[in-house]
Design a protein around this motif. Structure first.
Motif, PDB file in Angstrom:
ATOM      1  N   UNK A   1      52.469  90.585  30.078  1.00  0.00           N
ATOM      2  CA  UNK A   1      52.841  89.817  31.274  1.00  0.00           C
ATOM      3  C   UNK A   1      54.324  89.472  31.298  1.00  0.00           C
ATOM      4  N   UNK A   2      54.987  89.568  30.145  1.00  0.00           N
ATOM      5  CA  UNK A   2      56.386  89.137  30.068  1.00  0.00           C
ATOM      6  C   UNK A   2      57.290  89.948  30.994  1.00  0.00           C
ATOM      7  N   UNK A   3      56.980  91.236  31.172  1.00  0.00           N
ATOM      8  CA  UNK A   3      57.808  92.068  32.051  1.00  0.00           C
ATOM      9  C   UNK A   3      57.785  91.574  33.492  1.00  0.00           C
TER      10      UNK A   3
ATOM     11  N   UNK B   1      51.644  85.460  35.920  1.00  0.00           N
ATOM     12  CA  UNK B   1      51.750  86.856  35.478  1.00  0.00           C
ATOM     13  C   UNK B   1      50.524  87.259  34.659  1.00  0.00           C
ATOM     14  N   UNK B   2      50.047  86.364  33.798  1.00  0.00           N
ATOM     15  CA  UNK B   2      48.851  86.654  33.003  1.00  0.00           C
ATOM     16  C   UNK B   2      47.634  86.783  33.911  1.00  0.00           C
ATOM     17  N   UNK B   3      47.540  85.899  34.909  1.00  0.00           N
ATOM     18  CA  UNK B   3      46.428  85.984  35.864  1.00  0.00           C
ATOM     19  C   UNK B   3      46.453  87.323  36.599  1.00  0.00           C
TER      20      UNK B   3
ATOM     21  N   UNK C   1      42.971  92.698  26.200  1.00  0.00           N
ATOM     22  CA  UNK C   1      43.955  92.396  25.145  1.00  0.00           C
ATOM     23  C   UNK C   1      43.814  90.964  24.638  1.00  0.00           C
ATOM     24  N   UNK C   2      44.251  90.757  23.418  1.00  0.00           N
ATOM     25  CA  UNK C   2      44.272  89.405  22.860  1.00  0.00           C
ATOM     26  C   UNK C   2      45.315  88.564  23.587  1.00  0.00           C
ATOM     27  N   UNK C   3      45.283  87.272  23.316  1.00  0.00           N
ATOM     28  CA  UNK C   3      46.224  86.383  24.000  1.00  0.00           C
ATOM     29  C   UNK C   3      47.671  86.773  23.783  1.00  0.00           C
ATOM     30  N   UNK C   4      48.022  87.118  22.541  1.00  0.00           N
ATOM     31  CA  UNK C   4      49.403  87.488  22.216  1.00  0.00           C
ATOM     32  C   UNK C   4      49.814  88.755  22.950  1.00  0.00           C
ATOM     33  N   UNK C   5      48.932  89.761  22.938  1.00  0.00           N
ATOM     34  CA  UNK C   5      49.244  91.018  23.623  1.00  0.00           C
ATOM     35  C   UNK C   5      49.270  90.837  25.137  1.00  0.00           C
ATOM     36  N   UNK C   6      48.417  89.949  25.624  1.00  0.00           N
ATOM     37  CA  UNK C   6      48.390  89.691  27.064  1.00  0.00           C
ATOM     38  C   UNK C   6      49.699  89.044  27.515  1.00  0.00           C
ATOM     39  N   UNK C   7      50.209  88.127  26.709  1.00  0.00           N
ATOM     40  CA  UNK C   7      51.496  87.497  27.019  1.00  0.00           C
ATOM     41  C   UNK C   7      52.613  88.532  26.991  1.00  0.00           C
TER      42      UNK C   7
END
Length: 346
Positions: A283-285, A222-224, A274-280
């Protein structure tokens, strides 16, 4: 005298034989060492040749790059090429770092869950043992009192006229003592069980479960996808993928003005990443959506079949439902965007 001379001659001959044998053995050992040194020399020579080839290729690439930098258009294209490689490397490193963080978080969560389950089960079993222990204590006290009471009755029944009474009490005392011994043994057994249960070692964590690794892998996919969408405008994602496998001399992005605009666009997209936290969080959705799409060849597999994700929906709501019909026909897993396949947990 003759015998002594013969003995000395024989001893001298034996000494010479031993010396020859020793020299022969030393010669064999020297041959072995020489063979080892020759092999080591060949290996070092091959390694040196390989290094010289690498140095030669690097020198050729440097000369080629110097020639390109002397030409304004080629220099602009070379700048974009290495900028795109930087985008690829940046996304790959970010994905790898997030994989480590997600693995650490999942490992800690599963370890805590396993520990909580162990403590809850241990507490419940200890409560049962404590209840049995209290019952055993009561039984021990009751049988002990019974023995003492019967002994007291026995002592208060002296004389011949109480012979049969004393005999009956003695029989009761014997039975009561047996019951007391049984109660004491039961009490000791309960104490031992409680001690053993209380001293049980914590369970050894055997690693993140298949379900946990699947969850991490879906998050990485999802992040990719989010990274691809972030750099999708002007096909920066695709150009970065091409730059990761091509040579600088093979590219042509346009004239100086086109390259300048592309350079500015890439810089803006990098700064807005986005930063790693915001990217996660973004991607969570996609996790619920990817879970519905993901297929696995075997129950123990943690990496989904690449064909499960043939496209990337542009918008996915909190429940994992695709909003609208807009999507891009890109498979980040099959096309190895950001080297995601090598980062996934197996």
């Amino acid at each position: 005298m003759v015998g002594i001379a013969l003995l000395r001659r024989e001893q001298k001959a034996e000494s010479e034989d031993e010396r020859l044998l020793k020299l022969f053995r030393n010669r064999i050992e020297l041959k072995k060492e020489f063979a080892k040194l020759r092999l080591e020399g060949q290996r070092l020579q091959e390694q040196l040749q390989q290094q010289e080839n690498v140095t030669l290729r690097s020198q050729q690439q440097l000369e080629e790059l110097e020639g390109m930098l002397a030409h304004p258009v080629q220099a602009a294209n070379a700048t974009i090429f290495y900028q795109l490689r930087g985008v690829w490397d940046h996304c790959q490193r970010k994905l790898a770092r997030l994989a480590e963080e997600l693995l650490t978080h999942q490992r800690n969560r599963e370890m805590k869950l396993e520990l909580d389950q162990f403590n809850a089960g241990n507490k419940a079993e200890l409560a049962v043992f404590e209840r049995h222990l209290q019952q055993a204590l009561k039984q021990d006290k009751a049988t002990g009192k019974e023995v003492e009471s019967l002994k007291h009755q026995y002592m208060r029944s002296p004389g011949v006229w109480n012979y049969f009474k004393r005999k009956a009490i003695a029989t009761q005392i014997e039975s009561a003592q047996e019951a007391h011994q049984t109660a004491m043994a039961n009490l000791q057994q309960c104490l031992e069980k409680k001690r053993n249960k209380a001293s049980e070692h914590l369970p050894v964590f055997e690693g993140v479960t298949v379900e946990g690794r699947r969850k991490i892998n879906l998050m990485l996919i999802a992040i990719a996808q989010e990274l691809y969408l972030h750099f999708s405008k002007r096909n920066i994602s695709g150009l970065a993928r091409e730059a990761s496998v091509r040579q600088v001399s093979d590219v042509n992005y346009g004239d100086v003005n086109v390259c300048r605009d592309l350079n500015i666009h890439i810089e803006k997209r990098l700064r807005s990443l986005p930063s790693g936290k915001n990217l996660v969080a973004r991607a969570r959705n996609r996790i619920a959506y990817l879970e519905r799409c993901a297929g696995y060849r075997q129950e123990a597999d943690t990496v989904p079949v690449a064909g499960s994700f043939a496209e990337i929906p542009l918008v996915v709501n909190d429940s994992g439902d695709v909003r609208g019909q807009r999507s891009v026909s890109i498979n980040v897993l099959a096309d190895e965007y950001w080297e995601v396949y090598s980062i996934l947990l197996t």
